[in-house]
Design a protein around this motif. Structure first.
Motif, PDB file in Angstrom:
ATOM      1  N   TRP A 171       1.035  -1.195   0.139  1.00 40.39           N
ATOM      2  CA  TRP A 171       0.071   0.237   0.131  1.00 40.39           C
ATOM      3  C   TRP A 171       0.941   1.292  -0.039  1.00 40.39           C
ATOM      4  CZ3 TRP A 171      -5.002   1.032  -0.528  1.00 40.39           C
ATOM      5  CH2 TRP A 171      -5.563   2.532  -0.011  1.00 40.39           C
ATOM      6  N   PHE A 172       1.816   1.218   0.812  1.00 41.34           N
ATOM      7  CA  PHE A 172       2.719   2.435   1.069  1.00 41.34           C
ATOM      8  C   PHE A 172       3.738   2.686  -0.404  1.00 41.34           C
ATOM      9  CE2 PHE A 172       2.656   2.032   5.807  1.00 41.34           C
ATOM     10  CZ  PHE A 172       1.471   2.408   5.962  1.00 41.34           C
ATOM     11  N   THR A 173       3.398   1.849  -1.331  1.00 37.71           N
ATOM     12  CA  THR A 173       4.492   2.065  -2.481  1.00 37.71           C
ATOM     13  C   THR A 173       3.404   2.820  -3.182  1.00 37.71           C
ATOM     14  OG1 THR A 173       3.443   0.214  -3.730  1.00 37.71           O
ATOM     15  CG2 THR A 173       5.474  -0.021  -2.492  1.00 37.71           C
ATOM     16  N   PHE A 174       2.087   3.230  -2.869  1.00 39.27           N
ATOM     17  CA  PHE A 174       1.135   4.158  -3.864  1.00 39.27           C
ATOM     18  C   PHE A 174       0.984   5.216  -2.726  1.00 39.27           C
ATOM     19  CE2 PHE A 174       1.011   0.410  -6.427  1.00 39.27           C
ATOM     20  CZ  PHE A 174       1.312   0.720  -7.679  1.00 39.27           C
ATOM     21  N   LYS A 175       0.468   5.019  -1.708  1.00 38.26           N
ATOM     22  CA  LYS A 175      -0.018   5.886  -0.567  1.00 38.26           C
ATOM     23  C   LYS A 175       1.255   6.179   0.128  1.00 38.26           C
ATOM     24  CE  LYS A 175      -3.001   8.198   1.807  1.00 38.26           C
ATOM     25  NZ  LYS A 175      -2.579   9.498   1.860  1.00 38.26           N
ATOM     26  N   ILE A 176       2.236   7.338   0.195  1.00 42.26           N
ATOM     27  CA  ILE A 176       3.056   7.485   0.875  1.00 42.26           C
ATOM     28  C   ILE A 176       2.858   8.221   2.303  1.00 42.26           C
ATOM     29  CG2 ILE A 176       5.527   8.392   1.074  1.00 42.26           C
ATOM     30  CD1 ILE A 176       5.221   6.509  -1.037  1.00 42.26           C
ATOM     31  N   PRO A 177       2.908   7.564   3.368  1.00 38.35           N
ATOM     32  CA  PRO A 177       2.428   8.226   4.654  1.00 38.35           C
ATOM     33  C   PRO A 177       3.619   9.114   5.310  1.00 38.35           C
ATOM     34  CG  PRO A 177       2.798   6.000   5.268  1.00 38.35           C
ATOM     35  CD  PRO A 177       2.981   6.191   3.504  1.00 38.35           C
ATOM     36  N   ARG A 178       3.311   9.607   6.434  1.00 41.77           N
ATOM     37  CA  ARG A 178       4.399  10.239   7.171  1.00 41.77           C
ATOM     38  C   ARG A 178       5.313   9.056   7.763  1.00 41.77           C
ATOM     39  NH1 ARG A 178       2.959  15.365   7.345  1.00 41.77           N
ATOM     40  NH2 ARG A 178       0.808  16.160   7.309  1.00 41.77           N
ATOM     41  N   ASN A 179       6.156   9.628   8.130  1.00 37.41           N
ATOM     42  CA  ASN A 179       7.209   8.290   8.753  1.00 37.41           C
ATOM     43  C   ASN A 179       6.658   7.960   9.874  1.00 37.41           C
ATOM     44  OD1 ASN A 179       9.366   8.620   6.745  1.00 37.41           O
ATOM     45  ND2 ASN A 179      10.360  10.116   7.571  1.00 37.41           N
ATOM     46  N   TRP A 180       6.246   8.768  10.822  1.00 41.95           N
ATOM     47  CA  TRP A 180       5.920   8.269  12.255  1.00 41.95           C
ATOM     48  C   TRP A 180       4.571   7.072  11.841  1.00 41.95           C
ATOM     49  CZ3 TRP A 180       0.905   9.116  13.609  1.00 41.95           C
ATOM     50  CH2 TRP A 180       0.002  10.063  13.049  1.00 41.95           C
TER      51      TRP A 180
END
Length: 138
Positions: free
Chosen positions: A57-66
């Motif tokens: 998921w995070f390869t497309f939706k980049i969240p904050r590091n925390w």
């Protein structure tokens, strides 16, 4: 600025780990009566699936590091457990049989890798779909 980011990560990991560890504890309580470490197997397989999903998921939706740290290191790290896997394997080997221990280890290791792969593929597919929907709208 680096100290603030580090502080956010540490707090997020602590909260995620508290939640993951609590869930692991309750799952083990409910499965203790089986006499087989099914709780640990469920935790490690579902935790691998979730971590794989989040990674995809995070390869497309980049969240904050925390957010990544809290969910990945904290929640998934607190929910899954290598030390209990090792301890349960030794217990099965010494108290039951070597083959029961071997089946448990194989199901945990290979099952965990397969679950992580499936989770990753599902996460990527859903993440990509979300991006495409956003592009259609915008």
């Amino acid at each position: 600025m680096l100290k603030v980011e580090l502080g956010k990560n540490i707090v997020a990991i602590a909260i995620g780990a508290a939640i993951g560890t609590s869930l692991r504890y309750y799952l083990n309580l409910y499965t203790l009566a089986t006499g087989y470490p099914i709780g640990t197997l469920i935790e490690n397989l579902s935790g691998s699936l979730l971590l794989g999903f989040l990674t995809g998921w995070f390869t497309f939706k980049i969240p904050r590091n925390w957010v990544k740290a809290g969910l990945g290191v904290g929640l998934c790290g607190g929910f899954t457990t290598m030390s209990t896997l090792a301890s349960d394997s030794i217990f099965l080997f010494l108290e039951h049989s070597w083959w029961l221990s071997a089946v448990y280890l194989a199901a945990s290791v290979f099952g965990g890798v397969i679950c992580a792969l499936f989770g990753y593929l599902i996460g990527q597919k859903l993440g990509k779909r979300k991006v495409l929907q956003r592009e259609k709208i915008g």
